[in-house]
Structures are given as C-alpha cells and as structure tokens.
Design a protein around this motif. Structure first.
Motif, PDB file in Angstrom:
ATOM      1  N   ILE A 187     -15.212 -81.144  60.619  1.00  0.00           N
ATOM      2  CA  ILE A 187     -15.625 -81.127  62.016  1.00  0.00           C
ATOM      3  C   ILE A 187     -14.442 -81.533  62.885  1.00  0.00           C
ATOM      4  CG2 ILE A 187     -17.206 -82.091  63.737  1.00  0.00           C
ATOM      5  CD1 ILE A 187     -18.563 -80.345  61.685  1.00  0.00           C
ATOM      6  N   ARG A 188     -14.102 -80.697  63.866  1.00  0.00           N
ATOM      7  CA  ARG A 188     -12.990 -80.991  64.761  1.00  0.00           C
ATOM      8  C   ARG A 188     -13.419 -81.959  65.851  1.00  0.00           C
ATOM      9  NH1 ARG A 188     -11.199 -75.192  66.712  1.00  0.00           N
ATOM     10  NH2 ARG A 188     -13.467 -74.921  66.653  1.00  0.00           N
ATOM     11  N   ASP A 189     -12.445 -82.679  66.382  1.00  0.00           N
ATOM     12  CA  ASP A 189     -12.738 -83.637  67.455  1.00  0.00           C
ATOM     13  C   ASP A 189     -13.329 -82.938  68.672  1.00  0.00           C
ATOM     14  OD1 ASP A 189     -11.830 -85.686  65.901  1.00  0.00           O
ATOM     15  OD2 ASP A 189      -9.807 -85.709  66.753  1.00  0.00           O
ATOM     16  N   LYS A 190     -12.872 -81.717  68.950  1.00  0.00           N
ATOM     17  CA  LYS A 190     -13.371 -80.990  70.108  1.00  0.00           C
ATOM     18  C   LYS A 190     -14.859 -80.693  69.941  1.00  0.00           C
ATOM     19  CE  LYS A 190     -11.014 -77.886  73.226  1.00  0.00           C
ATOM     20  NZ  LYS A 190     -10.013 -76.798  73.339  1.00  0.00           N
ATOM     21  N   GLU A 191     -15.282 -80.374  68.732  1.00  0.00           N
ATOM     22  CA  GLU A 191     -16.697 -80.101  68.473  1.00  0.00           C
ATOM     23  C   GLU A 191     -17.534 -81.371  68.638  1.00  0.00           C
ATOM     24  OE1 GLU A 191     -16.116 -76.462  65.258  1.00  0.00           O
ATOM     25  OE2 GLU A 191     -16.158 -78.548  64.585  1.00  0.00           O
ATOM     26  N   LEU A 192     -16.973 -82.500  68.173  1.00  0.00           N
ATOM     27  CA  LEU A 192     -17.673 -83.767  68.348  1.00  0.00           C
ATOM     28  C   LEU A 192     -17.774 -84.139  69.822  1.00  0.00           C
ATOM     29  CD1 LEU A 192     -16.389 -86.051  65.445  1.00  0.00           C
ATOM     30  CD2 LEU A 192     -18.734 -85.322  65.867  1.00  0.00           C
TER      31      LEU A 192
END
Length: 347
Positions: A187-192
């Motif tokens: 999971i990418r930080d942008k998605e989080l």
C-alpha cells in the motif's frame, strides 16, 4: 423497567456484599417474522413434536432434557439436577475481577441485560457498586449461570443502571487464521492519505439517527399487499464496472463524499440583473417623471381642448397613421384603432 419481565432472579456477589437483583433483557428485536405456509391454499405449516418410540405427538409437559453420549446413550437431566449444581454461580453473579474496558475483546460480547435492584434493601449496595465502577473507569468481570450453563459476563454502568454483557469464554473465540489475504500487497502512502481523507470526509454519525431501512421497506410491501395494491418496486441498481484503478476509485469516493456533505442551502453567488434594462411589472409604482414620459409615448395624439395645439396633434396623428399603414406585424388591432382615430381628427 417495571413492565419488563425478569428472566432471572439472584444476587450480585461483590466480595462479602450481596446485592439482590433481577435480570431483564436490555435489547429487543424489531425484525419482521414470517410464517411458513402451503403455497397452494395458504395453510399454516406447523412442526409437531413426535416421540420416536411411540410414534405419537407429545405435549410440552411430557418433554424433558437429556444428554446424548457418543455411543447414543441417553442420560436424562431434570430441572432438580440443574438446580443443585455444585457451583457458586447457580443463583449468583459472582464478580471475580475489575479490568479496563479496552481489555475486553469485542468478539467476546454477546447478549446485553440490565441488572435491576430487587427491593429497597438492595438500593444502597447497588448504588455503591455503580459509583465504584464509575470512579474506577473499569468494568467488572463476573461468572453466572443461565439456561443450563455457566457463563462469563461484563458489568458496566449505563446511565444510572448497571448493565451486563454476556461474554464468550476466551477459548470460544476462533483465531482469524486463513481469513486475511494470503498474497503480498503493498500500500502506497498516497493511497493511505486518500483513505484517511475519505474517512475524515465521511466523519462521524449519531447512532440514534441510524435505522433499519430494510424493515421499513418490508413493512411498505406488506401494507401494499394487504391493501390489494402493487408493492413498490426497487430502482434498478447502477451497473458499476470493475474497479481497476484504486487511486481513481478513492479520489472519486472522496469527491462524492464531500459533495454529499455540503449543505443543501449553501449560498450561490450570482450576478445581479441590470435594473435599467429590466421591464417593470404591471401594477408597480412609478415615479412622476417616468409616468409622464410613458404617457407621452403611448398617447401622442391625445385630444386637447386648446386650439393652439390642435394643428400639432393632427400632424402627429397623420405621421402615426402613415407609419402604422406600413407595419404588417402583430399590432393590427391597435394600428386600426389609431387609423380610425386619426381619420376622425383629420376630418
């Protein structure tokens, strides 16, 4: 709680303190129940209790309890056997510990009950336990027997009452093995960040505002069929495509959530119309100068008693008659009236 029937009478054992209490259900079901029927004639389908040995239906008074062993042996158990179980919790809610509420796994929580003080003598010890739980910010862990088995319970304060939640024993809660995805997912930080934004946008909700929409829709269907009307039809569900881009789905979700949270009565900025170019409504008050100008334009050939203005009015009428004779649009009636008036004046 006076109108609610108690399902168990006993006492809370708080060290050497005994508090007589009544156990009543804290929740109720509003679910709509159905009957099984024979579809050909709407006859009720009933289940009858039949003895396998005598092959006949038996009444409730003839039915008891028994334990079936692994080899099929039947061991009868009577109510008297259950009432003399060699455990202290047969008629007592025995408090065994006090722990922080976050130590209780929500998976363990089951049915909820209210503990009502039984009689005036129970008022003071009941209040003492309630206030002690409040001040400690803890819950009480207790054991009690109900419906033929010993159970685990959690006591906590709800308003001015003490509530008890039945708990599953720790070994009755299954481990979540094989439930989570068995593939490696990054999971990418942008998605989080987008997921956090979606959570913040949706915000909180007043639990009292939530209601069972399925039950309400079912009640409408039942009412319509009972009245011989056509039941309401559900709208066609939107055909959603397969989500391939998680980021795009999150962004769209955040946008939709923000739009749904915007107040419906939000002010909208609009440019004001030019009052000079907007015609005024009939019946509104006009200034004296405006009224005079309008009257002069509409009635240029008004008859006057002054002889000095007779010639000017006749020339104006002739000019109007000449212009009106060349016009062939939707002013026929007014033009004809003007011509008639002009001819009379010229004569």
């Amino acid at each position: 709680m006076r109108h609610v029937r108690s399902i168990w009478n006993g006492a809370i054992s708080f060290g050497l303190v005994s508090i007589p209490i009544k156990l009543v259900n804290a929740t109720e079901s509003h679910a709509i129940s159905f009957r099984q029927i024979h579809t050909e004639d709407n006859g009720r389908i009933r289940y009858r209790k039949v003895c396998e040995v005598e092959d006949r239906e038996v009444s409730q008074s003839e039915i008891g309890k028994a334990y079936e062993d692994a080899d099929g042996t039947i061991v009868p158990i009577t109510d008297e056997d259950l009432s003399h179980l060699p455990i202290p919790t047969a008629r007592t809610i025995e408090i065994v510990a006090f722990v922080p509420a976050d130590k209780i796994d929500p998976l363990q929580m089951g049915s909820a009950y209210y503990l009502a003080a039984s009689g005036a003598p129970a008022a003071k010890p009941y209040t003492l336990l309630r206030e002690a739980l409040k001040r400690s910010n803890k819950v009480a862990i207790a054991k009690f027997a109900l419906r033929g088995r010993e159970r685990l319970g959690m006591l906590r304060v709800v308003g001015d009452a003490i509530a008890m939640h039945a708990l599953l024993w720790p070994d009755e809660v299954r481990a979540p093995e094989g439930v989570a995805p068995d593939v490696d997912v990054k999971i990418r930080d942008k998605e989080l960040d987008l997921a956090d934004a979606l959570m913040d946008t949706l915000g909180e909700v007043e639990m009292a505002d939530l209601h069972d929409e399925y039950r309400e829709a079912l009640e409408e269907v039942i009412a319509a069929k009972a009245a011989g009307e056509t039941p309401p039809q559900a709208p066609e569900p939107a055909k959603g495509g397969k989500v391939l881009d998680l980021m795009a789905a999150l962004e769209n979700s955040v946008r939709a959530a923000r739009e749904s949270r915007e107040p419906s009565g939000a002010a909208e900025v609009r440019s004001l119309p030019d009052r000079r170019s907007t015609p005024k409504e009939t019946g509104t008050k006009k200034s004296t100068s405006t009224a005079r100008k309008t009257t002069a334009k509409k009635t240029p050939a008004r008859k006057s008693t002054s002889k000095s203005t007779e010639t000017a009015k006749k020339s104006t009428a002739r000019s109007s008659t000449a212009k009106a004779s060349t016009a062939k649009s939707g002013t026929g009636k007014k033009t004809a009236a003007k011509k008639t008036a002009a001819r009379k004046r010229s004569a």
